[in-house]
Structure formats: structure tokens, C-alpha cells
Scaffold this motif. Structure first.
Motif, PDB file in Angstrom:
ATOM      1  N   ASP A 182      -1.284  -2.035  -2.420  1.00 46.09           N
ATOM      2  CA  ASP A 182      -0.923  -2.375  -3.794  1.00 46.09           C
ATOM      3  C   ASP A 182      -1.698  -1.608  -4.853  1.00 46.09           C
ATOM      4  O   ASP A 182      -1.447  -1.787  -6.041  1.00 46.09           O
ATOM      5  CB  ASP A 182      -1.157  -3.876  -4.039  1.00 46.09           C
ATOM      6  N   ASP A 183      -2.644  -0.759  -4.453  1.00 43.17           N
ATOM      7  CA  ASP A 183      -3.567  -0.233  -5.447  1.00 43.17           C
ATOM      8  C   ASP A 183      -4.117   1.127  -5.028  1.00 43.17           C
ATOM      9  O   ASP A 183      -4.125   1.469  -3.849  1.00 43.17           O
ATOM     10  CB  ASP A 183      -4.725  -1.226  -5.598  1.00 43.17           C
ATOM     11  N   VAL A 184      -4.557   1.880  -6.006  1.00 47.95           N
ATOM     12  CA  VAL A 184      -5.316   3.104  -5.785  1.00 47.95           C
ATOM     13  C   VAL A 184      -6.574   2.995  -6.623  1.00 47.95           C
ATOM     14  O   VAL A 184      -6.504   2.681  -7.814  1.00 47.95           O
ATOM     15  CB  VAL A 184      -4.517   4.361  -6.203  1.00 47.95           C
ATOM     16  N   LYS A 185      -7.731   3.209  -5.991  1.00 49.68           N
ATOM     17  CA  LYS A 185      -9.009   3.157  -6.719  1.00 49.68           C
ATOM     18  C   LYS A 185      -9.699   4.501  -6.562  1.00 49.68           C
ATOM     19  O   LYS A 185      -9.643   5.127  -5.514  1.00 49.68           O
ATOM     20  CB  LYS A 185      -9.906   2.053  -6.165  1.00 49.68           C
ATOM     21  N   THR A 227     -11.082   8.701  -3.408  1.00 48.77           N
ATOM     22  CA  THR A 227      -9.846   8.000  -3.731  1.00 48.77           C
ATOM     23  C   THR A 227      -9.508   7.092  -2.559  1.00 48.77           C
ATOM     24  O   THR A 227      -9.457   7.551  -1.416  1.00 48.77           O
ATOM     25  CB  THR A 227      -8.698   8.991  -3.976  1.00 48.77           C
ATOM     26  N   LYS A 238      -8.816   6.676   2.758  1.00 47.58           N
ATOM     27  CA  LYS A 238      -9.614   7.278   1.686  1.00 47.58           C
ATOM     28  C   LYS A 238      -9.748   8.769   1.901  1.00 47.58           C
ATOM     29  O   LYS A 238      -9.549   9.277   2.999  1.00 47.58           O
ATOM     30  CB  LYS A 238     -11.004   6.648   1.676  1.00 47.58           C
ATOM     31  N   HIS A 260      -6.747   4.341  -1.058  1.00 45.31           N
ATOM     32  CA  HIS A 260      -5.371   3.834  -1.153  1.00 45.31           C
ATOM     33  C   HIS A 260      -5.249   2.534  -0.380  1.00 45.31           C
ATOM     34  O   HIS A 260      -5.716   2.432   0.752  1.00 45.31           O
ATOM     35  CB  HIS A 260      -4.383   4.843  -0.556  1.00 45.31           C
ATOM     36  N   SER A 261      -4.596   1.550  -1.002  1.00 42.65           N
ATOM     37  CA  SER A 261      -4.246   0.314  -0.315  1.00 42.65           C
ATOM     38  C   SER A 261      -2.758   0.082  -0.538  1.00 42.65           C
ATOM     39  O   SER A 261      -2.092   0.867  -1.214  1.00 42.65           O
ATOM     40  CB  SER A 261      -5.083  -0.857  -0.830  1.00 42.65           C
TER      41      SER A 261
END
Length: 57
Positions: free
Chosen positions: A10-13, A5, A34, A7-8
Motif C-alpha cells: 500500500d505504500d512507498v517510503k 526506497t 527495498k 515498497h509495500s
């Protein structure tokens, strides 16, 4: 199954891997905040029997 996972601001991928080796190799290349997680499904009783965690019925 292994999940990375990321994390940024604006986003989570999330990225899914079948083996720990391929997940760790990708983890080293991925930039940012991450974490690596192993997913264990406890409805697979062959895995659950070998686990240290108690089985709740």
C-alpha cells in the motif's frame, strides 16, 4: 546522498542518508522489498569531472 526506497502493498517510503556506511547499516535492518540508490547531482562539476559518464552540454 544515498536513498533507500521501500515498497509495500500500500505504500512507498524513502529514507535519505548522507553516507554509504549509514545507508548500508540501515538497509540491513529494514524489512520488505527495498533498494539502495546513490544520488549524484551532475550540476556539481567537481563530481562530474571525476565520473565515467559523458557530460552532455
Amino acid at each position: 546522498m544515498w536513498i533507500i526506497t521501500v515498497h509495500s502493498m500500500d505504500d512507498v517510503k524513502m529514507f535519505e542518508f548522507n553516507t554509504q556506511e549509514e545507508a548500508k547499516a540501515s538497509y540491513e535492518r529494514i524489512q520488505g522489498s527495498k533498494f539502495l540508490t546513490e544520488v549524484i547531482y551532475f550540476n556539481d562539476f567537481s563530481i562530474a569531472k571525476n565520473s565515467q559518464l559523458p557530460i552532455v552540454k
